[in-house]
Scaffold this motif. Structure first.
Motif, mmCIF file in Angstrom:
data_model
loop_
_atom_site.group_PDB
_atom_site.id
_atom_site.type_symbol
_atom_site.label_atom_id
_atom_site.label_comp_id
_atom_site.label_asym_id
_atom_site.label_seq_id
_atom_site.Cartn_x
_atom_site.Cartn_y
_atom_site.Cartn_z
ATOM 1 N N THR A 121 -17.737 -26.485 -4.329
ATOM 2 C CA THR A 121 -16.672 -25.644 -3.773
ATOM 3 C C THR A 121 -16.220 -26.162 -2.416
ATOM 4 O O THR A 121 -15.016 -26.275 -2.139
ATOM 5 N N TRP A 122 -17.190 -26.483 -1.553
ATOM 6 C CA TRP A 122 -16.846 -27.053 -0.253
ATOM 7 C C TRP A 122 -16.065 -28.355 -0.423
ATOM 8 O O TRP A 122 -15.102 -28.626 0.312
ATOM 9 N N SER A 123 -16.473 -29.176 -1.367
ATOM 10 C CA SER A 123 -15.789 -30.446 -1.595
ATOM 11 C C SER A 123 -14.333 -30.233 -1.983
ATOM 12 O O SER A 123 -13.436 -30.944 -1.511
ATOM 13 N N ARG A 124 -14.074 -29.230 -2.827
ATOM 14 C CA ARG A 124 -12.686 -28.915 -3.209
ATOM 15 C C ARG A 124 -11.888 -28.438 -2.000
ATOM 16 O O ARG A 124 -10.752 -28.869 -1.778
ATOM 17 N N VAL A 125 -12.475 -27.532 -1.226
ATOM 18 C CA VAL A 125 -11.773 -26.998 -0.053
ATOM 19 C C VAL A 125 -11.455 -28.113 0.938
ATOM 20 O O VAL A 125 -10.311 -28.262 1.400
ATOM 21 N N ILE A 126 -12.458 -28.908 1.276
ATOM 22 C CA ILE A 126 -12.264 -29.980 2.253
ATOM 23 C C ILE A 126 -11.252 -30.995 1.741
ATOM 24 O O ILE A 126 -10.401 -31.481 2.499
ATOM 25 N N GLY A 127 -11.314 -31.309 0.456
ATOM 26 C CA GLY A 127 -10.351 -32.259 -0.103
ATOM 27 C C GLY A 127 -8.919 -31.800 0.085
ATOM 28 O O GLY A 127 -8.042 -32.596 0.448
ATOM 29 N N ARG A 128 -8.666 -30.525 -0.151
ATOM 30 C CA ARG A 128 -7.299 -30.000 0.013
ATOM 31 C C ARG A 128 -6.869 -30.017 1.485
ATOM 32 O O ARG A 128 -5.734 -30.363 1.808
ATOM 33 N N LEU A 129 -7.780 -29.612 2.359
ATOM 34 C CA LEU A 129 -7.443 -29.562 3.784
ATOM 35 C C LEU A 129 -7.152 -30.958 4.325
ATOM 36 O O LEU A 129 -6.171 -31.179 5.047
ATOM 37 N N VAL A 130 -8.015 -31.897 3.976
ATOM 38 C CA VAL A 130 -7.874 -33.260 4.483
ATOM 39 C C VAL A 130 -6.606 -33.913 3.948
ATOM 40 O O VAL A 130 -5.892 -34.604 4.672
ATOM 41 N N GLU A 131 -6.312 -33.691 2.682
ATOM 42 C CA GLU A 131 -5.105 -34.302 2.104
ATOM 43 C C GLU A 131 -3.852 -33.735 2.753
ATOM 44 O O GLU A 131 -2.888 -34.467 2.997
ATOM 45 N N ALA A 132 -3.854 -32.433 3.062
ATOM 46 C CA ALA A 132 -2.708 -31.844 3.760
ATOM 47 C C ALA A 132 -2.486 -32.502 5.107
ATOM 48 O O ALA A 132 -1.345 -32.780 5.511
ATOM 49 N N MET A 133 -3.575 -32.793 5.843
ATOM 50 C CA MET A 133 -3.457 -33.438 7.149
ATOM 51 C C MET A 133 -3.006 -34.891 7.009
ATOM 52 O O MET A 133 -2.168 -35.375 7.776
ATOM 53 N N ALA A 134 -3.544 -35.602 6.024
ATOM 54 C CA ALA A 134 -3.169 -37.003 5.826
ATOM 55 C C ALA A 134 -1.684 -37.123 5.493
ATOM 56 O O ALA A 134 -0.980 -37.999 6.019
ATOM 57 N N VAL A 135 -1.197 -36.239 4.632
ATOM 58 C CA VAL A 135 0.228 -36.278 4.258
ATOM 59 C C VAL A 135 1.110 -35.949 5.452
ATOM 60 O O VAL A 135 2.126 -36.602 5.696
ATOM 61 N N ALA A 136 0.727 -34.930 6.230
ATOM 62 C CA ALA A 136 1.522 -34.551 7.405
ATOM 63 C C ALA A 136 1.575 -35.696 8.408
ATOM 64 O O ALA A 136 2.624 -35.973 9.007
ATOM 65 N N CYS A 137 0.461 -36.376 8.613
ATOM 66 C CA CYS A 137 0.413 -37.508 9.541
ATOM 67 C C CYS A 137 1.300 -38.646 9.048
ATOM 68 O O CYS A 137 2.035 -39.271 9.817
ATOM 69 N N GLU A 138 1.243 -38.908 7.741
ATOM 70 C CA GLU A 138 1.986 -40.030 7.162
ATOM 71 C C GLU A 138 3.489 -39.784 7.177
ATOM 72 O O GLU A 138 4.283 -40.717 7.371
ATOM 73 N N GLU A 139 3.894 -38.532 6.982
ATOM 74 C CA GLU A 139 5.315 -38.224 6.848
ATOM 75 C C GLU A 139 5.998 -37.914 8.172
ATOM 76 O O GLU A 139 7.224 -37.825 8.227
ATOM 77 N N ASP A 140 5.244 -37.770 9.250
ATOM 78 C CA ASP A 140 5.837 -37.398 10.534
ATOM 79 C C ASP A 140 6.660 -38.559 11.091
ATOM 80 O O ASP A 140 6.180 -39.688 11.183
ATOM 81 N N ASP A 141 7.902 -38.270 11.470
ATOM 82 C CA ASP A 141 8.760 -39.321 12.025
ATOM 83 C C ASP A 141 9.087 -39.089 13.497
ATOM 84 O O ASP A 141 9.937 -39.769 14.066
ATOM 85 N N LEU A 142 8.403 -38.134 14.131
ATOM 86 C CA LEU A 142 8.587 -37.898 15.561
ATOM 87 C C LEU A 142 7.672 -38.826 16.362
ATOM 88 O O LEU A 142 6.707 -39.375 15.826
ATOM 89 N N PRO A 143 7.932 -38.993 17.657
ATOM 90 C CA PRO A 143 7.019 -39.803 18.474
ATOM 91 C C PRO A 143 5.611 -39.196 18.483
ATOM 92 O O PRO A 143 5.438 -37.981 18.343
ATOM 93 N N ALA A 144 4.601 -40.051 18.658
ATOM 94 C CA ALA A 144 3.227 -39.565 18.758
ATOM 95 C C ALA A 144 3.008 -38.827 20.070
ATOM 96 O O ALA A 144 2.115 -37.982 20.182
ATOM 97 N N SER A 145 3.800 -39.146 21.111
ATOM 98 C CA SER A 145 3.698 -38.486 22.406
ATOM 99 C C SER A 145 4.981 -38.728 23.179
ATOM 100 O O SER A 145 5.826 -39.546 22.787
#
Length: 386
Positions: A121-145
């Protein structure tokens, strides 16, 4: 995900943080595993990790306790992922962090609770959370700072400063959000600060900072920053905002520099013609702690939808601030006395309000307790986890 599975994960995480040393042990296990298994990741983080370990555990707890609120969790994770780009974090780093998180959970959950089913169960939860963060990081087109220049530094109390900056280009934030900042006096150390004014096309921004005696960065922000200093500012975070479409009035409760996100929202609302009613309980130990009360009074005098309720614990200023408390203008509320959360809760459940709280972690905890004891629906209350 089914409610039973979510409850199992939440119970597991509660057992991890139940002891005074639990959160520190959990964060240490996570970072130790990440740095050992993902080459080069240690270099992405500052030398001093005390504050980061605390923020990590706080953020994980906030997400785990809200797994049923998918939209809020995804919005928070997306913001957090974009914020981590300032460290040089890539999408694959988030996936490595997911494995380290599972290891930390396994190590820190009491053995009597850990089962193969819970691990799946933890593995499923963490997998979803991590993938959401990876996609958001990859798709962001704004400056990092963003770069910014200090144009004003005003010491309004011995331990409190108002700092004004102009950014090289406007940061796309909304009133109520906060950002991480890095200053030349403390390289590679980041501190989260809330914007105290709404965004404008000139890139002007204002932060209110109180010195924390045990902090690494806040003493330099209050005592060492000078006009002309160059800062680095990370992407905006946080979800405090008045929902104008809901038709609900708003209750805001703020202490100290927790006023900043409320102040920015109120200033933005004052530019509009039609607003819900807003009650702001603004608290501190002494009258001088309400350092920006006069600004709020000026706004309230021309905006009848706004009610300001000052709350103080002591009627007179301390010896080191030998000035009498300011008198409220005619028609506005005089100070009430007591603990901020208890005073606000005296007025009923506020069940018909959208509620925001901002201040120190201890103030937020005690206010949540006081409101809950008065019958306030927990789902009505919002506060930022970091």
């Amino acid at each position: 995900m089914e409610a039973f599975a979510i409850a199992r994960v939440q119970l597991s995480f509660a057992s991890i943080t139940a002891t005074p040393t639990g959160p520190e042990r959990f964060a240490t296990a996570f970072y130790t595993t990440l740095w050992a298994e993902a080459a080069g990741t240690r270099d992405l983080f500052p030398a001093g990790m005390e504050g980061m370990r605390h923020r990590f555990t706080t953020a994980v707890g906030w997400v785990i306790n809200r797994l049923t609120d998918v939209d809020a969790v995804e919005a928070f994770l997306g913001q957090l992922a974009r914020d981590h780009r300032k460290y040089g974090v890539r999408p694959d780093h988030f996936r490595a962090a997911g494995h380290a998180l599972l290891v930390a959970v396994r190590e820190c959950t009491p053995l009597i609770l850990w089962t193969a089913a819970l691990e799946r169960t933890w593995s499923r939860v963490i997998g979803r959370l991590v993938e959401a963060m990876a996609v958001a990081c990859e798709e962001d087109d704004l400056p990092a700072s963003w770069g910014a220049t200090v144009v004003g530094h005003e010491r309004v109390l011995p331990d409190l400063a108002i700092i004004r900056l102009e950014t090289d280009s406007p940061i796309p934030f909304h009133a109520g959000q906060y950002m991480s900042v890095q200053i030349p006096q403390r390289p590679n150390m980041w501190r989260y600060l809330s914007a105290a004014i709404p965004p404008n096309p000139h890139g002007q921004i204002e932060f209110h900072v109180r010195r924390v005696s045990t902090g690494w960065v806040s003493p330099a922000l209050v005592g060492e920053v000078s006009v002309g200093d160059r800062w680095t500012i990370g992407p905006p975070l946080g979800g405090l905002a008045v929902d104008l479409e809901s038709g609900q009035d708003a209750l805001m409760i703020a202490s100290g520099t927790g006023l900043a996100p409320m102040r920015a929202q109120i200033m933005e609302m004052a530019m509009r013609g039609n607003n819900p009613r807003v009650h702001l309980f603004y608290g501190g130990q002494y009258p001088c702690d309400l350092y920006d009360l006069e600004t709020l009074w000026h706004i309230a005098m021309t905006n009848p939808w706004l009610t300001i309720v000052p709350v103080i614990e002591q009627p007179e200023n301390p010896w080191w601030h030998p000035f009498p408390p300011k008198e409220a203008p005619p028609g506005l509320n005089r100070p009430m006395y007591g603990k901020l959360g208890k005073v606000a809760a005296q007025f009923g459940t506020w069940a018909d309000r959208q509620i925001q709280i901002a201040g120190s972690p201890s103030m937020i905890r005690t206010t949540l307790y006081a409101l809950s004891a008065a019958g306030t629906p927990r789902q009505n209350i919002r506060f930022d986890p970091l």
